[in-house]
Write an enzyme that holds these catalytic residues in place. Structure first.
Site, PDB file in Angstrom:
ATOM      1  N   GLU A  36       0.815  -1.206   0.000  1.00 51.62           N
ATOM      2  CA  GLU A  36       0.000   0.000   0.000  1.00 51.62           C
ATOM      3  C   GLU A  36       0.853   1.262   0.000  1.00 51.62           C
ATOM      4  OE1 GLU A  36      -2.941   0.229  -0.737  1.00 51.62           O
ATOM      5  OE2 GLU A  36      -3.552  -1.876  -0.582  1.00 51.62           O
ATOM      6  N   TYR A 119      -6.469   6.622   3.702  1.00 50.70           N
ATOM      7  CA  TYR A 119      -6.572   5.599   2.671  1.00 50.70           C
ATOM      8  C   TYR A 119      -5.850   4.319   3.097  1.00 50.70           C
ATOM      9  CZ  TYR A 119      -5.215   2.591  -1.018  1.00 50.70           C
ATOM     10  OH  TYR A 119      -4.991   1.451  -1.722  1.00 50.70           O
ATOM     11  N   ASP A 137      -9.639   6.305  -2.810  1.00 49.22           N
ATOM     12  CA  ASP A 137      -8.437   6.774  -3.487  1.00 49.22           C
ATOM     13  C   ASP A 137      -8.837   7.353  -4.838  1.00 49.22           C
ATOM     14  OD1 ASP A 137      -9.077   4.569  -4.986  1.00 49.22           O
ATOM     15  OD2 ASP A 137      -6.994   4.017  -5.339  1.00 49.22           O
TER      16      ASP A 137
END
Length: 350
Positions: A36, A119, A137
């Site tokens: 991520e 996020y 996102d």
DNA sequence: AAGCCGTGGCG
DNA sequence: TCGCCAAGGCT
């Protein structure tokens, strides 16, 4: 609003089309976190090799926590946004020192890690721990803006709130991680910024943007307003009484300022096109004496391409009542846009 | 809240 | 060509 159709269409599509990516083969929060952070503002194609190298060099969060900053930065070299690499190491140390070497399994503590924002906390939480936390996102903004026809700017406080709320109503409570990844995958591979492949989209029949021909306009970003091109034709008419001016009214730029009589056209006007417009103003007898070069005037959100025309009206005609004749020594008493000011100064002196 | 942070791909 | 955009976060 019932949105069950959303998940009925989404998850089957995802299971059919999802790309085989190594971080999808694990539920190890360390590896998912790594992916991520690497994928923040970064394409999968660019980040994949880095993820593989990081996992090999630092197999666990403890390994990463012990690594020198220089070594982490060296491994990150070329990926950009280097604060991500520094924060990555700091967060690894946080996990070791503050959480006993185990990744925290709740949203608040995840977000407390350096470099983990809303996020990333939602992504790790939903994918690694099954938390019902919607991710929002760039892909999600785009997919939702188009499917639901939402024109609220995504870079505004109001927009972020609205899209977050919508995402929260949509998220599949049984499969939050797959749901989140599915929306992003759709945005990355089908509902792309340009040339989306609507033929492959499970939402195509219900997509508002597609149905109303607004795909290219959504999502809306306020920050960089699209620059509209306009074509202004100003009439410079000198009579014995002076030069004609008119006041700008209506919901447009330069409200309340004065300008020369204006004819706005769809495209850059030729002499022929302008003649036609003049004839609508008053039939017959106009003489076009001179056409200026195109003057470009830039505003934050508009590009005004301007031509100044010196014209002589018909002998007998009805002057529009909103026009006023101003003698040259009185011209500077009127508030005019810079565009007009520059022209008039040039017209007088040169 | 708005500006900054990097690099690569795309039309 | 060049501006936009990409699985954002920090200050």
């Amino acid at each position: 609003m019932s949105t069950a159709w959303f998940n009925r269409a989404l998850l089957p599509w995802y299971r059919e089309h999802k790309r085989a990516l190594p971080w999808r083969e694990t539920r190890d929060p360390y590896r998912i976190w790594l992916s991520e952070v690497i994928l923040q503002q970064t394409r999968v194609d660019q980040g994949l090799a880095y993820w593989l190298r990081f996992v090999e060099r630092y197999p666990t969060v403890a390994h990463l926590a012990k690594a020198p900053e220089d070594a982490v930065l060296k491994l990150w070299q070329g990926l950009g946004y280097y604060s991500r690499a520094r924060n990555l190491r700091t967060a690894a140390q946080q996990v070791v020192n503050d959480h006993g070497g185990v990744f925290p399994a709740d949203y608040a503590r995840l977000k407390g890690l350096k470099g983990v924002g809303e996020y990333t906390a939602a992504a790790i939480g939903s994918i690694a721990f099954g938390l019902v936390e919607p991710v929002v996102d760039g892909n999600v903004y785009r997919v939702l803006a188009r499917v639901f026809g939402i024109a609220t700017p995504i870079d505004s406080t109001e927009g972020r709130k609205e899209f977050r709320a919508l995402a929260a109503t949509l998220i599949d409570h049984q499969h939050p991680g797959d749901h989140n990844q599915a929306v992003m995958e759709l945005g990355a591979t089908v509902c792309t910024p340009r040339n989306p492949r609507c033929g492959d989209c499970p939402f195509a029949p219900r997509c508002i943007a597609r149905g109303t021909g607004r795909i290219a306009e959504l999502p809306v970003k306020a920050g960089k307003a699209t620059v509209r091109v306009r074509h202004f034709n100003y009439l410079h008419i000198r009579t014995a009484k002076g030069t004609y001016l008119q006041k700008r009214t209506g919901k447009d730029i330069w409200q309340g300022l004065y300008e020369l009589p204006l004819i706005e056209t769809e495209r850059a006007a030729s002499k022929v096109l302008l003649s036609r417009s003049l004839d609508k103003l008053a039939p017959g007898g106009w003489i076009i004496e001179k056409r200026s070069g195109t003057v470009v005037h830039l505003l934050s959100h508009q590009r005004i391409e301007t031509i100044f025309w010196e014209v002589v009206p018909p002998k007998r005609w009805k002057v529009p009542k909103e026009w006023l004749a101003v003698t040259s020594n009185m011209l500077n008493a009127f508030a005019v846009p810079r565009l007009i000011e520059r022209y008039l100064n040039g017209a007088v002196t040169g």
